[in-house]
Design a protein around this motif. Structure first.
Motif, PDB file in Angstrom:
ATOM      1  N   LYS A 116       0.797  -1.222   0.000  1.00 50.62           N
ATOM      2  CA  LYS A 116       0.000   0.000   0.000  1.00 50.62           C
ATOM      3  C   LYS A 116       0.832   1.275   0.000  1.00 50.62           C
ATOM      4  N   VAL A 117       1.978   1.277   0.672  1.00 53.19           N
ATOM      5  CA  VAL A 117       2.702   2.543   0.860  1.00 53.19           C
ATOM      6  C   VAL A 117       4.159   2.518   0.397  1.00 53.19           C
ATOM      7  N   GLU A 118       4.575   1.441  -0.232  1.00 49.91           N
ATOM      8  CA  GLU A 118       5.978   1.349  -0.640  1.00 49.91           C
ATOM      9  C   GLU A 118       6.391   2.509  -1.537  1.00 49.91           C
ATOM     10  N   GLN A 119       5.456   3.064  -2.297  1.00 51.07           N
ATOM     11  CA  GLN A 119       5.779   4.150  -3.219  1.00 51.07           C
ATOM     12  C   GLN A 119       6.074   5.470  -2.498  1.00 51.07           C
ATOM     13  N   LEU A 120       5.795   5.548  -1.210  1.00 53.11           N
ATOM     14  CA  LEU A 120       6.108   6.762  -0.465  1.00 53.11           C
ATOM     15  C   LEU A 120       7.609   7.004  -0.420  1.00 53.11           C
ATOM     16  N   SER A 121       8.395   5.931  -0.398  1.00 47.42           N
ATOM     17  CA  SER A 121       9.844   6.080  -0.331  1.00 47.42           C
ATOM     18  C   SER A 121      10.522   4.798  -0.792  1.00 47.42           C
ATOM     19  N   GLU A 122      11.512   4.934  -1.680  1.00 50.00           N
ATOM     20  CA  GLU A 122      12.258   3.731  -2.060  1.00 50.00           C
ATOM     21  C   GLU A 122      13.219   3.320  -0.958  1.00 50.00           C
ATOM     22  N   ASP A 123      13.495   4.221  -0.020  1.00 48.21           N
ATOM     23  CA  ASP A 123      14.294   3.901   1.163  1.00 48.21           C
ATOM     24  C   ASP A 123      13.330   3.629   2.308  1.00 48.21           C
ATOM     25  N   ARG A 124      13.302   2.398   2.757  1.00 47.29           N
ATOM     26  CA  ARG A 124      12.376   2.064   3.840  1.00 47.29           C
ATOM     27  C   ARG A 124      12.882   0.842   4.596  1.00 47.29           C
ATOM     28  N   LEU A 125      12.358   0.689   5.789  1.00 45.96           N
ATOM     29  CA  LEU A 125      12.649  -0.469   6.622  1.00 45.96           C
ATOM     30  C   LEU A 125      11.375  -1.305   6.661  1.00 45.96           C
ATOM     31  N   GLU A 126      11.482  -2.549   6.238  1.00 45.33           N
ATOM     32  CA  GLU A 126      10.333  -3.453   6.289  1.00 45.33           C
ATOM     33  C   GLU A 126      10.574  -4.454   7.407  1.00 45.33           C
ATOM     34  N   ILE A 127       9.597  -4.561   8.301  1.00 46.23           N
ATOM     35  CA  ILE A 127       9.721  -5.457   9.451  1.00 46.23           C
ATOM     36  C   ILE A 127       8.545  -6.425   9.424  1.00 46.23           C
ATOM     37  N   ARG A 128       8.867  -7.713   9.339  1.00 45.04           N
ATOM     38  CA  ARG A 128       7.840  -8.763   9.351  1.00 45.04           C
ATOM     39  C   ARG A 128       7.950  -9.515  10.671  1.00 45.04           C
ATOM     40  N   ILE A 129       6.804  -9.620  11.369  1.00 38.93           N
ATOM     41  CA  ILE A 129       6.756 -10.321  12.653  1.00 38.93           C
ATOM     42  C   ILE A 129       5.896 -11.568  12.468  1.00 38.93           C
ATOM     43  N   LEU A 144       2.530 -15.181  24.458  1.00 45.14           N
ATOM     44  CA  LEU A 144       3.866 -15.413  24.975  1.00 45.14           C
ATOM     45  C   LEU A 144       4.699 -16.284  24.042  1.00 45.14           C
ATOM     46  N   ASP A 145       4.137 -16.670  22.897  1.00 48.06           N
ATOM     47  CA  ASP A 145       4.913 -17.411  21.905  1.00 48.06           C
ATOM     48  C   ASP A 145       6.040 -16.534  21.384  1.00 48.06           C
ATOM     49  N   PRO A 146       7.207 -17.123  21.166  1.00 45.29           N
ATOM     50  CA  PRO A 146       8.284 -16.348  20.554  1.00 45.29           C
ATOM     51  C   PRO A 146       7.889 -15.871  19.160  1.00 45.29           C
ATOM     52  N   ARG A 147       8.472 -14.755  18.747  1.00 50.72           N
ATOM     53  CA  ARG A 147       8.233 -14.204  17.414  1.00 50.72           C
ATOM     54  C   ARG A 147       9.549 -14.191  16.644  1.00 50.72           C
ATOM     55  N   GLN A 148       9.451 -14.418  15.349  1.00 51.21           N
ATOM     56  CA  GLN A 148      10.591 -14.215  14.454  1.00 51.21           C
ATOM     57  C   GLN A 148      10.402 -12.836  13.843  1.00 51.21           C
ATOM     58  N   VAL A 149      11.342 -11.947  14.062  1.00 51.41           N
ATOM     59  CA  VAL A 149      11.269 -10.587  13.542  1.00 51.41           C
ATOM     60  C   VAL A 149      12.353 -10.447  12.464  1.00 51.41           C
ATOM     61  N   THR A 150      11.913 -10.209  11.236  1.00 53.78           N
ATOM     62  CA  THR A 150      12.841 -10.016  10.127  1.00 53.78           C
ATOM     63  C   THR A 150      12.826  -8.553   9.736  1.00 53.78           C
ATOM     64  N   VAL A 151      13.998  -7.929   9.798  1.00 55.99           N
ATOM     65  CA  VAL A 151      14.155  -6.515   9.475  1.00 55.99           C
ATOM     66  C   VAL A 151      14.923  -6.424   8.164  1.00 55.99           C
TER      67      VAL A 151
END
Length: 169
Positions: A116-129, A144-151
């Motif tokens: 939806k918003v990637e076009q706002l900036s080609e420089d961005r940090l994407e974080i998937r939890i 309380l389950d552990p999360r995998q956070v990919t930055v």
């Protein structure tokens, strides 16, 4: 692609600390996209960002207001917290929020912004939890389950930025 790292985050308190550590890497003009299922920890991470950026106001899910601005308390950037979950029109609807006006002097965090918003900036940090153990929200005590956070840092802004410090947060 700039840089990428994945870390396991065991508790909501650690997710908050992860957000505080991430705040130390952010500067005005940064766009952060958060993705993950409902209850994954996107708002908890953003709450930590708010503490780390030293902004005013409690960071809560902006679901009903769509966007909330948290002004800085101490000379840093404002935090603009957006929930794009209910926005189906992509960038057109996002432009109605005037985020492009806020972007140069703020840190803009968009939950559910993927596609939806990637076009706002080609420089961005994407974080998937993602829940490390699988399973969906609402299946018992899995907050309380552990999360995998990919930055993932995209664009020239994130080339060479060292994300490894986030793994110790």
């Amino acid at each position: 692609m700039g840089t990428q790292m994945t870390v396991t985050v065991e508790t909501p308190e650690r997710m908050n600390r992860f957000g505080r550590a991430l705040a130390g890497l952010l500067r005005p003009g940064d766009l952060v996209l958060l993705s993950g299922e409902l209850g994954a920890g996107k708002t908890t991470l953003t709450r930590g960002l708010g503490v780390g950026l030293d902004v005013r106001g409690a960071v809560t899910s902006p679901t009903f207001v769509i966007a909330r601005v948290h002004p800085p308390l101490s000379g840093g950037p404002a935090l603009v917290h957006v929930d794009a979950y209910r926005l189906g029109g992509g960038l057109d609807e996002m432009e109605d929020l005037d985020l492009d006006v806020s972007l140069p002097e703020s840190v803009v965090v968009v939950e559910w912004g993927e596609g939806k918003v990637e076009q706002l900036s080609e420089d961005r940090l994407e974080i998937r939890i993602e829940r490390a153990l699988g399973g969906a929200a609402g299946e018992g005590e899995d907050d309380l389950d552990p999360r995998q956070v990919t930055v993932s840092g995209l664009g020239a802004r994130w080339d060479g930025v060292d994300l490894t410090g986030l793994s110790e947060a």
